[in-house]
Design a protein around this motif. Structure first.
Motif, PDB file in Angstrom:
ATOM      1  N   ILE A  15       0.882  -1.174   0.000  1.00  0.00           N
ATOM      2  CA  ILE A  15       0.000   0.000   0.000  1.00  0.00           C
ATOM      3  C   ILE A  15       0.916   1.218   0.000  1.00  0.00           C
ATOM      4  CG2 ILE A  15      -1.821   1.257   1.232  1.00  0.00           C
ATOM      5  CD1 ILE A  15      -2.410  -1.451   2.704  1.00  0.00           C
ATOM      6  N   VAL A  16       0.745   2.078  -0.998  1.00  0.00           N
ATOM      7  CA  VAL A  16       1.597   3.260  -1.078  1.00  0.00           C
ATOM      8  C   VAL A  16       0.763   4.511  -0.815  1.00  0.00           C
ATOM      9  CG1 VAL A  16       2.978   4.706  -2.621  1.00  0.00           C
ATOM     10  CG2 VAL A  16       3.324   2.231  -2.592  1.00  0.00           C
ATOM     11  N   ASN A  17       1.154   5.206   0.227  1.00  0.00           N
ATOM     12  CA  ASN A  17       0.498   6.466   0.597  1.00  0.00           C
ATOM     13  C   ASN A  17       1.270   7.599  -0.063  1.00  0.00           C
ATOM     14  OD1 ASN A  17      -0.216   8.858   1.938  1.00  0.00           O
ATOM     15  ND2 ASN A  17      -0.721   7.753   3.823  1.00  0.00           N
ATOM     16  N   LEU A  18       0.606   8.293  -1.006  1.00  0.00           N
ATOM     17  CA  LEU A  18       1.307   9.338  -1.768  1.00  0.00           C
ATOM     18  C   LEU A  18       1.395  10.660  -1.011  1.00  0.00           C
ATOM     19  CD1 LEU A  18      -0.008   8.801  -5.421  1.00  0.00           C
ATOM     20  CD2 LEU A  18       2.173   8.095  -4.421  1.00  0.00           C
ATOM     21  N   LEU A  42       1.859  -4.862   3.161  1.00  0.00           N
ATOM     22  CA  LEU A  42       2.966  -4.001   3.604  1.00  0.00           C
ATOM     23  C   LEU A  42       2.585  -2.566   3.257  1.00  0.00           C
ATOM     24  CD1 LEU A  42       5.854  -3.774   4.782  1.00  0.00           C
ATOM     25  CD2 LEU A  42       6.694  -3.813   2.432  1.00  0.00           C
ATOM     26  N   TYR A  43       2.407  -1.755   4.283  1.00  0.00           N
ATOM     27  CA  TYR A  43       1.952  -0.377   4.096  1.00  0.00           C
ATOM     28  C   TYR A  43       3.153   0.551   4.182  1.00  0.00           C
ATOM     29  CZ  TYR A  43      -0.394   4.014   5.487  1.00  0.00           C
ATOM     30  OH  TYR A  43      -0.807   5.323   5.598  1.00  0.00           O
ATOM     31  N   ASP A  44       3.462   1.214   3.070  1.00  0.00           N
ATOM     32  CA  ASP A  44       4.558   2.186   3.077  1.00  0.00           C
ATOM     33  C   ASP A  44       4.030   3.501   3.637  1.00  0.00           C
ATOM     34  OD1 ASP A  44       6.691   3.820   2.785  1.00  0.00           O
ATOM     35  OD2 ASP A  44       7.215   3.167   0.753  1.00  0.00           O
ATOM     36  N   ASP A  45       4.198   3.652   4.949  1.00  0.00           N
ATOM     37  CA  ASP A  45       3.698   4.836   5.653  1.00  0.00           C
ATOM     38  C   ASP A  45       4.833   5.803   5.974  1.00  0.00           C
ATOM     39  OD1 ASP A  45       4.944   3.108   7.412  1.00  0.00           O
ATOM     40  OD2 ASP A  45       3.550   3.473   9.060  1.00  0.00           O
ATOM     41  N   ARG A  46       5.940   5.676   5.232  1.00  0.00           N
ATOM     42  CA  ARG A  46       7.056   6.593   5.463  1.00  0.00           C
ATOM     43  C   ARG A  46       6.723   7.963   4.879  1.00  0.00           C
ATOM     44  NH1 ARG A  46      11.721   3.731   2.376  1.00  0.00           N
ATOM     45  NH2 ARG A  46       9.997   3.631   0.908  1.00  0.00           N
ATOM     46  N   ASP A  47       7.337   8.975   5.467  1.00  0.00           N
ATOM     47  CA  ASP A  47       7.173  10.318   4.930  1.00  0.00           C
ATOM     48  C   ASP A  47       8.250  10.517   3.871  1.00  0.00           C
ATOM     49  OD1 ASP A  47       6.398  12.855   4.511  1.00  0.00           O
ATOM     50  OD2 ASP A  47       7.192  13.666   6.398  1.00  0.00           O
ATOM     51  N   ASP A  48       7.960  10.034   2.681  1.00  0.00           N
ATOM     52  CA  ASP A  48       9.003  10.027   1.645  1.00  0.00           C
ATOM     53  C   ASP A  48       8.363  10.356   0.293  1.00  0.00           C
ATOM     54  OD1 ASP A  48      11.448   9.700   0.439  1.00  0.00           O
ATOM     55  OD2 ASP A  48      11.827   7.725   1.330  1.00  0.00           O
ATOM     56  N   ARG A  49       9.213  10.619  -0.699  1.00  0.00           N
ATOM     57  CA  ARG A  49       8.708  10.956  -2.035  1.00  0.00           C
ATOM     58  C   ARG A  49       8.019   9.741  -2.661  1.00  0.00           C
ATOM     59  NH1 ARG A  49      12.284  10.960  -5.585  1.00  0.00           N
ATOM     60  NH2 ARG A  49      13.811   9.944  -4.260  1.00  0.00           N
ATOM     61  N   ALA A  50       7.040  10.033  -3.531  1.00  0.00           N
ATOM     62  CA  ALA A  50       6.336   8.948  -4.226  1.00  0.00           C
ATOM     63  C   ALA A  50       7.330   8.085  -4.998  1.00  0.00           C
ATOM     64  CB  ALA A  50       5.291   9.514  -5.171  1.00  0.00           C
ATOM     65  N   GLY A  51       8.284   8.738  -5.671  1.00  0.00           N
ATOM     66  CA  GLY A  51       9.258   8.010  -6.496  1.00  0.00           C
ATOM     67  C   GLY A  51      10.038   6.997  -5.673  1.00  0.00           C
ATOM     68  N   ALA A  52      10.452   7.424  -4.472  1.00  0.00           N
ATOM     69  CA  ALA A  52      11.237   6.529  -3.618  1.00  0.00           C
ATOM     70  C   ALA A  52      10.375   5.353  -3.164  1.00  0.00           C
ATOM     71  CB  ALA A  52      11.765   7.295  -2.415  1.00  0.00           C
ATOM     72  N   LYS A  53       9.109   5.637  -2.877  1.00  0.00           N
ATOM     73  CA  LYS A  53       8.218   4.562  -2.422  1.00  0.00           C
ATOM     74  C   LYS A  53       7.986   3.543  -3.547  1.00  0.00           C
ATOM     75  CE  LYS A  53       5.771   6.988   1.243  1.00  0.00           C
ATOM     76  NZ  LYS A  53       4.486   7.159   1.929  1.00  0.00           N
ATOM     77  N   PHE A  54       7.769   4.053  -4.758  1.00  0.00           N
ATOM     78  CA  PHE A  54       7.555   3.135  -5.887  1.00  0.00           C
ATOM     79  C   PHE A  54       8.807   2.300  -6.142  1.00  0.00           C
ATOM     80  CE2 PHE A  54       4.292   6.311  -7.662  1.00  0.00           C
ATOM     81  CZ  PHE A  54       3.251   5.622  -7.052  1.00  0.00           C
ATOM     82  N   ALA A  55       9.970   2.966  -6.029  1.00  0.00           N
ATOM     83  CA  ALA A  55      11.220   2.238  -6.301  1.00  0.00           C
ATOM     84  C   ALA A  55      11.391   1.095  -5.306  1.00  0.00           C
ATOM     85  CB  ALA A  55      12.410   3.193  -6.240  1.00  0.00           C
TER      86      ALA A  55
END
Ligand code: 5CA
Length: 445
Positions: A351-354, A380-393
């Motif tokens: 799960i990617v939170n944009l 797996l929930y990507d709840d980091r405060d990070d850029r969308a690009g980094a999360k997708f990568a």
């Protein structure tokens, strides 16, 4: 699992020591860490896939009627002196002395130990047939450990041993293993082709290796391309049915398919030219029938129905459990990372939170996370405060087969995005529909 609470030490750079893609991605995705040549720690993501592979192996062994137990990694040398292999095994065997000066070894395989268990507890044909197996760490002091978990020194193997009264029964056990292995590999998204091979230090004349075709494979193989058109699929197998197991074995082994050790140029040339293939493959398993080699040497006898006494017929059957991670990645990846088959994926869905911190987006992600968990899945929930690009990568690198992406723009229209890692295709739908789709995909496995 929430990514902020997980331990996923991904690497940005390509590790210089990794020569093949599976090794590279396993290091980059934070799955393993090398501790010494050919010896690895299994970090959480790698450990999860390893456990998943073990689970599939156990399920398919249970289906075939085989019984799990657990033998130790350390073995007394005396057992191996009985079979004569203590001297034969050579430098691959890690030999250890305990404080009393007794010779021990870290087991490279378990034929002697299982025969010892058998002779201590089984004495009659009435207790046969019997197949015992375990999944346990092995050690082989390989000359050239390389390619990560592919050729390790310490590695995890499923090894099973059948005990039968007659050669005919033991050959049924051989066929039963062959069929159950085909099923096991197919559940992992792999096509593993049984190929006639050489028995090496295990012994016996009847043996097949299971090979996954891959350019980076260490084995040279020769086969009739028609063999790649066969699969077991959803057929119902009655593992006690000798004729059915034999028929499946013949179907999969009648076409020419051999490793270089048993390659026969004349037989190969008899195949129509357009179907003649030579390639490389990864050996993910091997089955053996070796008759009474160990039972003769170690006195593992059973009483027959007419009151006689005969050595029991045996075979052994191995799956390279830790090697399978490498094989699956070699067979299923792209330039962005791993693409896990649904059967072995460490998490079912990402799960990617944009827009972390946006109340609506956070709320929608939480809802999806909880709904997937409630349905028995492991997201797996990507709840980091990070850029969308980094999360997708990160998601692409770790290879979860499905991803739900949630952003403010979509939410305004009441939709999220469901993306297939394999095809890259994205479809917009409501959060409920996306959850339902993912649940349905896994329910069908
Ligand atoms: N006792 C028999 C069968 S139980 C046996 O030891 N067979 S084996 O030698 O063929 O090993 C079984 C499987 O373990 C192999 O097919 C391979 O997939 C895996 N394996 C063997 N050596 C290694 C290694 N060094 N690293 C990773 N996997 C290995």
């Amino acid at each position: 699992m929430r990514l902020t609470r997980y331990f996923l030490p991904v690497l940005k750079e390509n590790p210089a020591e990794a020569q093949i893609v599976s090794h590279r991605y396993m290091l980059r995705a934070g799955m393993i860490k090398q501790q010494a040549a050919g010896i690895y720690s299994w970090l959480p993501l790698g450990f999860k896939v390893l456990k998943r592979i073990e689970e599939i192996v156990h399920e398919e062994q249970a289906r075939a009627g085989h019984i799990p137990l657990l033998m130790p990694t350390l073995q007394p040398a005396d057992l191996w002196r009985e079979s004569g292999r203590y001297d034969d095994y050579g430098q691959e065997m890690l030999r250890i002395k305990d404080r009393q000066g007794r010779d021990m070894l870290y087991g490279p395989t378990n034929e002697e130990m299982i025969t010892d268990i058998f002779r201590a507890h089984v004495g009659s044909y009435k207790d046969l047939p019997l197949t015992l197996y375990h999944i346990q760490w092995k050690f082989r002091d390989e000359m050239r450990p390389r390619f990560g978990v592919m050729r390790g020194r310490e590695f995890l193997m499923k090894d099973g041993y059948n005990f039968d009264l007659t050669k005919e029964d033991a050959l049924h056990a051989y066929n039963r293993h062959l069929v159950s292995y085909l099923r096991t590999y197919e559940r992992m998204g792999l096509q593993a082709i049984p190929m006639r091979a050489d028995s090496g230090p295990i012994g016996g004349d009847d043996t097949h290796e299971f090979l996954v075709l891959a350019e980076t494979g260490e084995s040279e193989v020769f086969y009739d391309s028609a063999v790649t058109d066969i699969s077991l699929g959803a057929r119902d197998i009655a593992y006690d049915d000798k004729a059915q197991c034999q028929a499946v074995m013949e179907e999969f082994t009648s076409l020419y398919a051999r490793t270089d050790e048993t390659h026969d140029e004349a037989a190969f040339n008899a195949i129509p030219e357009e179907r003649r293939k030579s390639a490389r493959g990864i050996e993910v398993g091997q089955i053996f029938y070796f008759g009474t080699k160990y039972s003769d040497a170690m006195g593992a006898n059973v009483v027959t129905p007419d009151g006689g006494k005969v050595p029991v017929h045996m075979g052994s059957h191995g799956i390279g459990v830790s090697r399978l991670l490498g094989a699956i990645i070699e067979a299923s990846h792209d330039e962005k990372g791993i693409i896990w088959p649904e059967g072995v994926t460490p998490f079912h869905c990402g799960i990617v939170n944009l827009k972390q911190g946006d109340a609506d987006v956070d709320g929608a992600c939480e809802g999806i996370y909880k709904a997937l968990k409630k349905a028995g899945l492991d997201p797996l929930y990507d709840d980091r405060d990070d850029r969308a690009g980094a999360k997708f990568a990160t998601m692409d690198l770790i290879g979860l087969p499905w991803r739900i992406t949630v952003g403010p723009r979509g939410l305004k229209n009441g939709v999220v995005e469901l993306t297939s890692r394999r095809t890259g295709e994205s479809v917009e739908m409501t959060a409920e529909a996306a959850v339902a789709r993912v649940v349905a995909i896994y329910a069908g496995l």
